[in-house]
Design a protein around this motif. Structure first.
Motif, PDB file in Angstrom:
ATOM      1  N   MET A   1      12.334  -5.029 -13.122  1.00 35.01           N
ATOM      2  CA  MET A   1      10.607  -5.208 -12.749  1.00 35.01           C
ATOM      3  C   MET A   1      10.675  -6.136 -11.638  1.00 35.01           C
ATOM      4  O   MET A   1      11.380  -6.956 -11.461  1.00 35.01           O
ATOM      5  N   ILE A   2       9.880  -5.325 -10.680  1.00 30.88           N
ATOM      6  CA  ILE A   2       9.625  -6.041  -9.356  1.00 30.88           C
ATOM      7  C   ILE A   2       8.567  -7.157  -9.577  1.00 30.88           C
ATOM      8  O   ILE A   2       7.803  -7.283 -10.241  1.00 30.88           O
ATOM      9  N   GLN A   3       9.028  -8.235  -8.999  1.00 33.09           N
ATOM     10  CA  GLN A   3       7.941  -9.474  -9.191  1.00 33.09           C
ATOM     11  C   GLN A   3       6.959  -9.224  -8.216  1.00 33.09           C
ATOM     12  O   GLN A   3       7.151  -8.930  -7.155  1.00 33.09           O
ATOM     13  N   GLN A   4       5.998  -9.506  -8.647  1.00 26.69           N
ATOM     14  CA  GLN A   4       4.602  -9.440  -7.883  1.00 26.69           C
ATOM     15  C   GLN A   4       4.239 -10.579  -6.957  1.00 26.69           C
ATOM     16  O   GLN A   4       4.220 -11.641  -7.771  1.00 26.69           O
ATOM     17  N   ASN A   5       4.085 -10.411  -5.969  1.00 27.11           N
ATOM     18  CA  ASN A   5       3.710 -11.710  -4.932  1.00 27.11           C
ATOM     19  C   ASN A   5       2.459 -11.704  -4.594  1.00 27.11           C
ATOM     20  O   ASN A   5       2.103 -10.911  -3.727  1.00 27.11           O
ATOM     21  N   PRO A   6       1.761 -12.578  -5.124  1.00 26.52           N
ATOM     22  CA  PRO A   6       0.181 -12.786  -4.833  1.00 26.52           C
ATOM     23  C   PRO A   6       0.032 -13.041  -3.142  1.00 26.52           C
ATOM     24  O   PRO A   6      -1.182 -12.426  -2.635  1.00 26.52           O
ATOM     25  N   ALA A   7       1.212 -13.520  -2.659  1.00 27.85           N
ATOM     26  CA  ALA A   7       0.856 -13.959  -1.188  1.00 27.85           C
ATOM     27  C   ALA A   7       0.894 -12.564  -0.324  1.00 27.85           C
ATOM     28  O   ALA A   7       0.643 -12.472   0.696  1.00 27.85           O
ATOM     29  N   CYS A   8       1.453 -11.405  -1.069  1.00 30.29           N
ATOM     30  CA  CYS A   8       1.748 -10.246  -0.167  1.00 30.29           C
ATOM     31  C   CYS A   8       0.552  -9.372  -0.315  1.00 30.29           C
ATOM     32  O   CYS A   8       0.027  -8.974  -1.246  1.00 30.29           O
ATOM     33  N   SER A  10      -2.199  -6.452   0.148  1.00 33.25           N
ATOM     34  CA  SER A  10      -2.008  -4.964  -0.034  1.00 33.25           C
ATOM     35  C   SER A  10      -1.995  -4.178   1.171  1.00 33.25           C
ATOM     36  O   SER A  10      -2.717  -4.430   2.205  1.00 33.25           O
ATOM     37  N   PRO A  11      -1.018  -3.118   1.145  1.00 36.02           N
ATOM     38  CA  PRO A  11      -0.909  -2.648   2.395  1.00 36.02           C
ATOM     39  C   PRO A  11      -2.200  -1.526   2.656  1.00 36.02           C
ATOM     40  O   PRO A  11      -3.007  -1.239   1.604  1.00 36.02           O
ATOM     41  N   GLY A  57       7.175  -0.510 -19.106  1.00 42.00           N
ATOM     42  CA  GLY A  57       6.460  -1.501 -19.934  1.00 42.00           C
ATOM     43  C   GLY A  57       5.169  -1.831 -19.620  1.00 42.00           C
ATOM     44  O   GLY A  57       4.546  -1.264 -18.374  1.00 42.00           O
ATOM     45  N   TRP A  58       4.471  -2.538 -20.267  1.00 41.23           N
ATOM     46  CA  TRP A  58       2.843  -2.770 -19.903  1.00 41.23           C
ATOM     47  C   TRP A  58       3.008  -4.063 -19.047  1.00 41.23           C
ATOM     48  O   TRP A  58       3.685  -4.847 -19.226  1.00 41.23           O
ATOM     49  N   GLN A  59       2.048  -4.090 -17.889  1.00 43.38           N
ATOM     50  CA  GLN A  59       2.121  -5.275 -17.221  1.00 43.38           C
ATOM     51  C   GLN A  59       0.543  -5.147 -16.464  1.00 43.38           C
ATOM     52  O   GLN A  59       0.120  -4.111 -16.371  1.00 43.38           O
ATOM     53  N   ARG A  60       0.376  -6.226 -15.999  1.00 42.54           N
ATOM     54  CA  ARG A  60      -1.066  -6.256 -15.264  1.00 42.54           C
ATOM     55  C   ARG A  60      -0.626  -5.502 -13.830  1.00 42.54           C
ATOM     56  O   ARG A  60       0.503  -5.842 -13.046  1.00 42.54           O
ATOM     57  N   LEU A  61      -1.716  -4.781 -13.490  1.00 42.60           N
ATOM     58  CA  LEU A  61      -1.475  -3.950 -12.223  1.00 42.60           C
ATOM     59  C   LEU A  61      -1.873  -4.565 -11.079  1.00 42.60           C
ATOM     60  O   LEU A  61      -2.727  -5.338 -11.087  1.00 42.60           O
ATOM     61  N   ARG A  62      -1.236  -4.154  -9.960  1.00 43.37           N
ATOM     62  CA  ARG A  62      -1.702  -4.590  -8.653  1.00 43.37           C
ATOM     63  C   ARG A  62      -3.028  -4.251  -8.084  1.00 43.37           C
ATOM     64  O   ARG A  62      -3.549  -3.221  -8.823  1.00 43.37           O
ATOM     65  N   ALA A  63      -3.578  -5.260  -7.221  1.00 45.40           N
ATOM     66  CA  ALA A  63      -5.004  -4.774  -6.941  1.00 45.40           C
ATOM     67  C   ALA A  63      -5.207  -3.487  -6.395  1.00 45.40           C
ATOM     68  O   ALA A  63      -6.332  -2.781  -6.613  1.00 45.40           O
ATOM     69  N   ASP A  64      -4.202  -2.833  -5.384  1.00 45.08           N
ATOM     70  CA  ASP A  64      -4.254  -1.654  -4.915  1.00 45.08           C
ATOM     71  C   ASP A  64      -4.186  -0.645  -5.910  1.00 45.08           C
ATOM     72  O   ASP A  64      -4.715   0.327  -5.839  1.00 45.08           O
ATOM     73  N   GLU A  65      -3.408  -0.838  -6.780  1.00 42.54           N
ATOM     74  CA  GLU A  65      -3.413   0.249  -7.943  1.00 42.54           C
ATOM     75  C   GLU A  65      -4.567   0.246  -8.814  1.00 42.54           C
ATOM     76  O   GLU A  65      -5.295   1.574  -9.193  1.00 42.54           O
ATOM     77  N   CYS A  66      -5.154  -0.866  -9.191  1.00 40.56           N
ATOM     78  CA  CYS A  66      -6.323  -0.889  -9.898  1.00 40.56           C
ATOM     79  C   CYS A  66      -7.765  -0.163  -9.137  1.00 40.56           C
ATOM     80  O   CYS A  66      -8.161   0.578  -9.528  1.00 40.56           O
ATOM     81  N   ALA A  67      -7.594  -0.506  -7.648  1.00 40.54           N
ATOM     82  CA  ALA A  67      -8.649   0.142  -6.940  1.00 40.54           C
ATOM     83  C   ALA A  67      -8.515   1.776  -6.900  1.00 40.54           C
ATOM     84  O   ALA A  67      -9.425   2.634  -7.191  1.00 40.54           O
ATOM     85  N   ALA A  68      -7.016   2.270  -6.744  1.00 39.96           N
ATOM     86  CA  ALA A  68      -6.954   3.607  -6.777  1.00 39.96           C
ATOM     87  C   ALA A  68      -7.231   4.465  -8.040  1.00 39.96           C
ATOM     88  O   ALA A  68      -7.618   5.523  -8.195  1.00 39.96           O
ATOM     89  N   LEU A  69      -7.165   3.814  -9.157  1.00 43.21           N
ATOM     90  CA  LEU A  69      -7.160   4.235 -10.559  1.00 43.21           C
ATOM     91  C   LEU A  69      -8.584   3.728 -11.131  1.00 43.21           C
ATOM     92  O   LEU A  69      -9.203   4.258 -12.056  1.00 43.21           O
ATOM     93  N   GLU A  76      -4.453  -4.008 -17.455  1.00 41.18           N
ATOM     94  CA  GLU A  76      -3.239  -3.822 -17.824  1.00 41.18           C
ATOM     95  C   GLU A  76      -2.998  -2.182 -17.905  1.00 41.18           C
ATOM     96  O   GLU A  76      -3.841  -1.463 -17.945  1.00 41.18           O
ATOM     97  N   GLY A  77      -1.709  -2.076 -17.445  1.00 42.84           N
ATOM     98  CA  GLY A  77      -1.422  -0.544 -17.615  1.00 42.84           C
ATOM     99  C   GLY A  77       0.333  -0.318 -17.807  1.00 42.84           C
ATOM    100  O   GLY A  77       0.938  -1.271 -17.798  1.00 42.84           O
ATOM    101  N   TRP A  78       0.584   0.996 -18.044  1.00 41.88           N
ATOM    102  CA  TRP A  78       1.850   1.098 -18.198  1.00 41.88           C
ATOM    103  C   TRP A  78       2.632   1.293 -16.800  1.00 41.88           C
ATOM    104  O   TRP A  78       2.169   2.125 -15.905  1.00 41.88           O
ATOM    105  N   VAL A  79       3.473   0.667 -16.539  1.00 42.78           N
ATOM    106  CA  VAL A  79       4.326   0.596 -15.201  1.00 42.78           C
ATOM    107  C   VAL A  79       5.893   1.184 -15.638  1.00 42.78           C
ATOM    108  O   VAL A  79       6.524   0.895 -16.555  1.00 42.78           O
ATOM    109  N   ARG A  80       6.140   2.368 -14.856  1.00 45.97           N
ATOM    110  CA  ARG A  80       7.598   2.823 -14.866  1.00 45.97           C
ATOM    111  C   ARG A  80       8.166   2.628 -13.356  1.00 45.97           C
ATOM    112  O   ARG A  80       7.538   3.357 -12.350  1.00 45.97           O
TER     113      ARG A  80
END
Length: 191
Positions: A1-8, A10-11, A57-69, A76-80
């Protein structure tokens, strides 16, 4: 799993007509090609294509993913997360996400894919409609540790079937560009 970095941050995901500075022609053609990337990589590898799962697995989605969806921030969403391989070599890092409620209502079992390609499933089910392709230089901190590099091109699109939307992002690793150029060079030499 990629660690989400809040300091990063969104592109900025851009469609083809929003590009001010475009990558070279070969890169641009691969990024905006509408057909299944799985099928294209299978052809490029002469059937040496495979999928290596990294995380599901289930995890909190990134802001750019929430916006796109069109989900509330922090949903929370399924991440693969997988690697798409050519002859065992990592060519593409892919991250696919879907909102929890829509996925559970739809009954699609993304958790049962294993080493099968999600792309093949999406392209073989005519009920899924693909949204526009968007590209960006993918944030290095969102990549697996072994492949952290700045400036890698990624693309994403949303596949929808009724209320279910699956956002598929694919990041092209340097190894796939070597394979693409090697095949192109081989064709030039035969002429």
């Amino acid at each position: 799993m990629i660690q989400q970095n809040p300091a990063c941050p969104s592109p900025h995901w851009l469609t083809r007509d929003q590009l001010i500075e475009a990558p070279d022609t070969v890169v641009l053609e691969w990024l905006f090609h509408e057909d299944s990337l799985t099928r294209r990589l299978t052809r490029l590898s002469h059937d040496g294509f495979s999928v290596m799962p990294l995380f599901e697995g289930w995890q909190r989605l990134r802001a750019d993913e929430c916006a796109a969806l069109d989900l509330a921030d922090g949903s929370e969403g399924w991440v693969r997360e997988v690697y798409l391989l050519g002859h065992g070599e990592k060519w593409v890092f892919a991250r696919s996400v879907a909102g929890r409620a829509a996925l559970e209502r739809d009954g699609l079992h993304m958790d049962e894919l294993g080493t099968r390609s999600l792309g093949e499933l999406l392209f073989s089910d005519r009920a899924f409609a693909r949204g526009p392709l968007q590209i960006c230089q993918y944030p290095a901190l969102w990549l697996p540790n072994a492949d952290v590099a700045p400036g890698l091109w990624g693309r994403r699109s949303c596949f929808s079937r009724g209320p279910l939307s699956i956002l598929v992002a694919e990041v092209f690793l340097p190894t796939v560009w070597h394979a693409i150029h090697h095949i192109a060079d081989s064709h030039q030499e035969r002429r």
